[in-house]
Design a protein around this motif. Structure first.
Motif, short mmCIF file in Angstrom:
data_model
loop_
_atom_site.label_atom_id
_atom_site.label_comp_id
_atom_site.label_asym_id
_atom_site.label_seq_id
_atom_site.Cartn_x
_atom_site.Cartn_y
_atom_site.Cartn_z
N SER A 1 0.81 -1.21 0.00
CA SER A 1 0.00 0.00 0.00
C SER A 1 0.85 1.27 0.00
N GLU B 1 -1.51 -3.76 1.95
CA GLU B 1 -2.94 -3.45 1.90
C GLU B 1 -3.71 -4.15 3.00
N GLU C 1 2.16 6.54 -1.40
CA GLU C 1 1.20 5.50 -1.77
C GLU C 1 1.57 4.88 -3.12
#
Length: 355
Positions: free
Chosen positions: A208, A234, A351
């Motif tokens: 992530s 994630e 990100e």
């Protein structure tokens, strides 16, 4: 695409890019799979290299093509195998779609995320035309084994992933122009790093965020060649990812450790050793843990498995067998992209982009 009758015969390959890797890796693979593949045509920007390769591959001289479009449009060619500097991958994808040819091409997926994103888009718009990115680590037997062991170590909390080693001046790829002056982001970091990320994400899922620092140690690398980073997955796992082979004399070390609240898994995949997973089970450090050692013989470290998978997918029309899809391999490159952007911002968490 080959007709149904042709799929019972070896697929006729149009090989684009006839350099070191084509000669040393792809050609020996096809020689081991004569019932699946037949080198049929070839093309290289330097025609003399194509001519030399044609002799080695037993390709007829009239099947040495003079352009990308010529070989992709060849009606006798069933499948394209592209081994080009990755900044040209998008061009090959567009031609493969234009002429309806299944495509295998070397990793990383592209030189940058804009190109990679377009490849993913084209792939999604043409689901009938399979594209496999030749990322052989996606087919490691270790991935299945490690995933099966995760539930034994309780709630998985974190990981450490480390692949480091010495710099080899004798590395034959250092002399290739696309390595010395890379157009692909991160140079060696993306070229080799996507291997590592195929293993990491194959076991633990997608990344992530990345907070990383990179540095260029060797002039010959052409770009930053070591990466130290922290990652958030994630699924909420946290961990560290260290990669680089630009150091002085040191022992090559490739270890992937996964920690849970009821044990741990340590996977040692250092080259020249049998890959070994050590599983320790126990929630209390005061008690001797239960230990299981799993040696993974004949790991899928070459190109054989991915070409077997591609052939089976083409013959059965079951493209779910292809694990290293453009979308999956976009993610591997996007993690490197995030790490480089993080480093340029002083290590801020970045990100990971999506297609």
């Amino acid at each position: 695409m080959a007709s149904e009758s042709k799929t019972e015969k070896p697929l006729k390959l149009g090989i684009i890019g006839t350099g070191i890797f084509a000669v040393n890796n792809h050609l020996p693979t096809f020689e081991k799979l004569p019932n699946l593949y037949l080198p049929w045509a070839c093309y290289n920007r330097t025609k003399a290299k194509a001519e030399d390769f044609a002799v080695k591959a037993k390709i007829s001289s009239d099947k040495i093509h003079d352009s990308l479009e010529s070989i992709v449009s060849d009606p006798d060619v069933d499948v394209i195998d592209a081994l080009l500097p990755v900044q040209y991958n998008l061009d090959v994808v567009k031609l493969a779609v234009k002429y309806g040819k299944p495509l295998a091409m070397e990793k990383p997926i592209a030189a940058n995320l804009d190109q990679a994103r377009e490849i993913v888009k084209i792939s999604k718009e043409n689901p009938q035309l399979p594209i496999i990115i030749l990322e052989q680590w996606s087919y490691y037997k270790a991935i299945t084994i490690l995933k099966e062991k995760l539930n034994e170590i309780g709630n998985v909390v974190s990981f450490t992933y480390k692949s480091t080693g010495p710099f080899y001046v004798s590395n034959k790829y250092l002399k290739t122009s696309w390595r010395a002056k890379p157009e692909h982001i991160g140079g060696f970091l993306s070229d080799g790093g996507v291997h590592q990320l195929a293993l990491l994400t194959g076991v633990l899922g997608r990344v992530s965020k990345v907070s990383g620092l990179t540095k260029q140690v060797r002039k010959q690398s052409g770009a930053d060649d070591i990466l130290y980073s922290c990652m958030t997955m994630e699924n909420g796992l946290i961990g560290t990812f260290t990669y680089g082979s630009a150091f002085g004399a040191t022992k090559k070390s490739c270890v992937f450790e996964i920690m849970g609240d009821n044990g741990s898994i340590s996977f040692d995949f250092t080259p020249k050793r049998v890959p070994t997973a050590t599983v320790l089970i126990g929630a209390n450090g005061d008690v001797e843990p239960k230990e299981e050692v799993i040696q993974i013989e004949n790991e899928n470290s070459g190109t054989l498995k991915e070409f077997e998978v591609f052939s089976e997918a083409l013959k059965t029309k079951d493209f779910t067998k292809i694990l290293s899809t453009p979308e999956v391999c976009f993610h591997h490159l996007a993690v490197i992209d995030a790490a480089l952007k993080s480093s340029s911002s002083g290590g801020n968490a970045i990100e990971v982009q999506t297609p």
